[in-house]
Structure formats: structure tokens, C-alpha cells
Design a protein around this motif. Structure first.
Motif, PDB file in Angstrom:
ATOM      1  N   GLU A   1       0.970  -1.338   0.060  1.00  0.00           N
ATOM      2  CA  GLU A   1       0.034  -0.095  -0.269  1.00  0.00           C
ATOM      3  C   GLU A   1       0.799   1.383   0.152  1.00  0.00           C
ATOM      4  O   GLU A   1       1.931   1.511   0.630  1.00  0.00           O
ATOM      5  CB  GLU A   1      -1.039  -0.009   1.212  1.00  0.00           C
ATOM      6  CG  GLU A   1      -1.719   1.438   1.325  1.00  0.00           C
ATOM      7  CD  GLU A   1      -2.717   1.258   2.591  1.00  0.00           C
ATOM      8  OE1 GLU A   1      -3.559   0.342   2.563  1.00  0.00           O
ATOM      9  OE2 GLU A   1      -2.582   2.254   3.214  1.00  0.00           O
ATOM     10  N   LEU A   2       0.568   2.334  -0.732  1.00  0.00           N
ATOM     11  CA  LEU A   2       1.066   3.623  -0.919  1.00  0.00           C
ATOM     12  C   LEU A   2      -0.164   4.549  -0.549  1.00  0.00           C
ATOM     13  O   LEU A   2      -1.166   4.499  -1.139  1.00  0.00           O
ATOM     14  CB  LEU A   2       1.689   3.957  -2.043  1.00  0.00           C
ATOM     15  CG  LEU A   2       2.265   5.391  -2.303  1.00  0.00           C
ATOM     16  CD1 LEU A   2       2.992   5.856  -1.625  1.00  0.00           C
ATOM     17  CD2 LEU A   2       2.603   5.502  -3.827  1.00  0.00           C
ATOM     18  N   ARG A   3       0.170   5.459   0.313  1.00  0.00           N
ATOM     19  CA  ARG A   3      -0.922   6.530   0.762  1.00  0.00           C
ATOM     20  C   ARG A   3      -0.193   7.991   0.587  1.00  0.00           C
ATOM     21  O   ARG A   3       0.947   8.113   1.105  1.00  0.00           O
ATOM     22  CB  ARG A   3      -1.358   6.210   1.950  1.00  0.00           C
ATOM     23  CG  ARG A   3      -2.330   7.385   2.512  1.00  0.00           C
ATOM     24  CD  ARG A   3      -2.921   6.944   3.785  1.00  0.00           C
ATOM     25  NE  ARG A   3      -3.722   5.717   4.031  1.00  0.00           N
ATOM     26  CZ  ARG A   3      -4.998   5.644   4.183  1.00  0.00           C
ATOM     27  NH1 ARG A   3      -5.681   6.788   4.069  1.00  0.00           N
ATOM     28  NH2 ARG A   3      -5.420   4.304   4.245  1.00  0.00           N
ATOM     29  N   LEU A   4      -0.713   8.783  -0.371  1.00  0.00           N
ATOM     30  CA  LEU A   4      -0.156   9.988  -0.762  1.00  0.00           C
ATOM     31  C   LEU A   4      -0.977  11.176  -0.236  1.00  0.00           C
ATOM     32  O   LEU A   4      -2.487  10.979  -0.532  1.00  0.00           O
ATOM     33  CB  LEU A   4       0.179  10.055  -2.404  1.00  0.00           C
ATOM     34  CG  LEU A   4       1.156   9.305  -2.927  1.00  0.00           C
ATOM     35  CD1 LEU A   4       1.405   9.471  -4.454  1.00  0.00           C
ATOM     36  CD2 LEU A   4       2.539   9.399  -2.332  1.00  0.00           C
ATOM     37  N   LEU A   5      -0.713  12.154   0.218  1.00  0.00           N
ATOM     38  CA  LEU A   5      -1.349  13.258   0.557  1.00  0.00           C
ATOM     39  C   LEU A   5      -1.279  14.267  -0.807  1.00  0.00           C
ATOM     40  O   LEU A   5      -0.673  14.459  -1.507  1.00  0.00           O
ATOM     41  CB  LEU A   5      -0.636  14.248   1.755  1.00  0.00           C
ATOM     42  CG  LEU A   5      -1.201  15.175   2.161  1.00  0.00           C
ATOM     43  CD1 LEU A   5      -2.758  14.993   2.816  1.00  0.00           C
ATOM     44  CD2 LEU A   5      -0.301  16.263   3.226  1.00  0.00           C
ATOM     45  N   LEU A   6      -2.701  14.477  -0.854  1.00  0.00           N
ATOM     46  CA  LEU A   6      -2.944  15.427  -2.036  1.00  0.00           C
ATOM     47  C   LEU A   6      -3.309  16.832  -1.646  1.00  0.00           C
ATOM     48  O   LEU A   6      -3.767  16.937  -0.285  1.00  0.00           O
ATOM     49  CB  LEU A   6      -4.020  15.021  -3.061  1.00  0.00           C
ATOM     50  CG  LEU A   6      -3.780  13.393  -3.422  1.00  0.00           C
ATOM     51  CD1 LEU A   6      -5.089  13.026  -4.134  1.00  0.00           C
ATOM     52  CD2 LEU A   6      -2.633  13.382  -4.318  1.00  0.00           C
ATOM     53  N   THR A   7      -3.585  17.980  -2.252  1.00  0.00           N
ATOM     54  CA  THR A   7      -4.184  19.063  -2.245  1.00  0.00           C
ATOM     55  C   THR A   7      -5.475  19.071  -1.498  1.00  0.00           C
ATOM     56  O   THR A   7      -5.789  19.816  -0.537  1.00  0.00           O
ATOM     57  CB  THR A   7      -4.241  20.155  -3.248  1.00  0.00           C
ATOM     58  OG1 THR A   7      -2.848  20.215  -3.662  1.00  0.00           O
ATOM     59  CG2 THR A   7      -4.602  21.397  -2.735  1.00  0.00           C
TER      60      THR A   7
ATOM     61  N   TYR B   1      -9.355   7.100  -4.298  1.00  0.00           N
ATOM     62  CA  TYR B   1      -9.115   8.437  -4.072  1.00  0.00           C
ATOM     63  C   TYR B   1     -10.057   8.842  -2.787  1.00  0.00           C
ATOM     64  O   TYR B   1     -11.256   8.540  -2.862  1.00  0.00           O
ATOM     65  CB  TYR B   1      -9.675   9.404  -5.213  1.00  0.00           C
ATOM     66  CG  TYR B   1      -9.438  11.019  -4.946  1.00  0.00           C
ATOM     67  CD1 TYR B   1      -8.418  11.576  -4.972  1.00  0.00           C
ATOM     68  CD2 TYR B   1     -10.714  11.637  -4.921  1.00  0.00           C
ATOM     69  CE1 TYR B   1      -8.284  12.794  -4.521  1.00  0.00           C
ATOM     70  CE2 TYR B   1     -10.621  12.930  -4.330  1.00  0.00           C
ATOM     71  CZ  TYR B   1      -9.349  13.619  -4.205  1.00  0.00           C
ATOM     72  OH  TYR B   1      -9.452  14.793  -4.160  1.00  0.00           O
ATOM     73  N   LEU B   2      -9.450   9.618  -1.694  1.00  0.00           N
ATOM     74  CA  LEU B   2     -10.103   9.862  -0.679  1.00  0.00           C
ATOM     75  C   LEU B   2     -10.494  11.434  -0.715  1.00  0.00           C
ATOM     76  O   LEU B   2      -9.655  12.111  -0.482  1.00  0.00           O
ATOM     77  CB  LEU B   2      -9.664   9.386   0.716  1.00  0.00           C
ATOM     78  CG  LEU B   2      -9.390   7.888   0.955  1.00  0.00           C
ATOM     79  CD1 LEU B   2      -8.649   7.554   2.208  1.00  0.00           C
ATOM     80  CD2 LEU B   2     -10.692   7.216   0.811  1.00  0.00           C
ATOM     81  N   GLN B   3     -11.756  11.837  -0.374  1.00  0.00           N
ATOM     82  CA  GLN B   3     -12.097  13.190  -0.656  1.00  0.00           C
ATOM     83  C   GLN B   3     -12.011  13.620   0.985  1.00  0.00           C
ATOM     84  O   GLN B   3     -12.166  12.644   1.978  1.00  0.00           O
ATOM     85  CB  GLN B   3     -13.649  13.506  -0.773  1.00  0.00           C
ATOM     86  CG  GLN B   3     -13.814  13.095  -2.262  1.00  0.00           C
ATOM     87  CD  GLN B   3     -13.533  14.228  -3.113  1.00  0.00           C
ATOM     88  OE1 GLN B   3     -13.210  15.339  -2.742  1.00  0.00           O
ATOM     89  NE2 GLN B   3     -13.791  14.094  -4.288  1.00  0.00           N
ATOM     90  N   PRO B   4     -11.470  14.782   1.319  1.00  0.00           N
ATOM     91  CA  PRO B   4     -11.220  15.344   2.727  1.00  0.00           C
ATOM     92  C   PRO B   4     -12.531  15.364   3.295  1.00  0.00           C
ATOM     93  O   PRO B   4     -13.682  15.552   2.733  1.00  0.00           O
ATOM     94  CB  PRO B   4     -10.597  16.937   2.413  1.00  0.00           C
ATOM     95  CG  PRO B   4     -11.127  17.149   1.170  1.00  0.00           C
ATOM     96  CD  PRO B   4     -11.108  15.974   0.102  1.00  0.00           C
ATOM     97  N   GLN B   5     -12.510  15.262   4.628  1.00  0.00           N
ATOM     98  CA  GLN B   5     -13.880  15.179   5.417  1.00  0.00           C
ATOM     99  C   GLN B   5     -14.313  16.428   5.762  1.00  0.00           C
ATOM    100  O   GLN B   5     -13.677  17.335   6.030  1.00  0.00           O
ATOM    101  CB  GLN B   5     -13.630  14.403   6.805  1.00  0.00           C
ATOM    102  CG  GLN B   5     -13.074  12.932   6.432  1.00  0.00           C
ATOM    103  CD  GLN B   5     -14.531  12.135   5.883  1.00  0.00           C
ATOM    104  OE1 GLN B   5     -15.502  12.484   5.976  1.00  0.00           O
ATOM    105  NE2 GLN B   5     -14.336  10.819   5.375  1.00  0.00           N
TER     106      GLN B   5
END
Length: 94
Positions: free
Chosen positions: A52-58, A90-94
Motif C-alpha cells: 500500500e502507498l498512501r499519498l497526501l494530495l491538495t 481517491y479519498l475526499q477530505p472530510q
């Protein structure tokens, strides 16, 4: 105020013919089969294992699932990932 900024960015994409990924600060993902993935416009690695790779996006996070994942190259906003890529979320910000 955020609404005007978003509208202005969309207008710039159409009028100035600037690529969407540059103006809207969204990731650009290029895949070569299931073996290689090139990701641009990330803001940093949050978590990495060989599955697994988890990246922070804007605006959110990008999760890449797979097997035998290896980061071959990493720059401040670019990353080259190799292995058997099984999925992307893709995870949207909460």
C-alpha cells in the motif's frame, strides 16, 4: 471566496488553455499496465508498505494497493511506483 477562486481556475483552463492538473492542483496519474505508475502533484507520502502507498494530495488522499510495490523515484511533487498494482482509491477530505 473559495467559490470565486474555483470559478476563476476553471475559466483559466478554458480561456488560457492551461492543463487542468496544473491549475486545479489535482494529481496526474500515468500507468503502464499494472506494473508502473507515475504520479504528479502529490504533497507527500503518508504511508508506504510493499502492499500500500498512501499519498497526501491538495484535496484528499490517494491510496494505491498492490503487491511488491517499490518506490523507484521520488521528488517533491512526483513519484514513480513499480510492482503489481491492484487498485487505486481517491479519498475526499472530510
Amino acid at each position: 471566496m473559495k467559490r470565486w477562486g474555483r470559478r476563476l481556475r476553471h475559466l483559466a483552463v478554458g480561456v488560457l488553455d492551461i492543463p487542468q492538473d496544473v491549475v486545479l492542483e489535482v494529481p496526474r496519474i500515468t500507468m503502464i499496465g499494472q506494473l508502473q505508475m507515475y504520479i504528479e502533484n502529490h504533497r507527500g507520502v503518508l504511508h508506504f508498505t510493499e502492499s500500500e502507498l498512501r499519498l497526501l494530495l491538495t484535496n484528499g488522499q490517494l491510496i494505491v494497493y498492490g503487491e511488491q510495490l517499490v518506490i523507484r523515484a521520488i521528488l517533491p511533487e512526483e513519484l514513480l511506483l513499480e510492482g503489481r498494482i491492484g487498485g487505486v482509491k481517491y479519498l475526499q477530505p472530510q
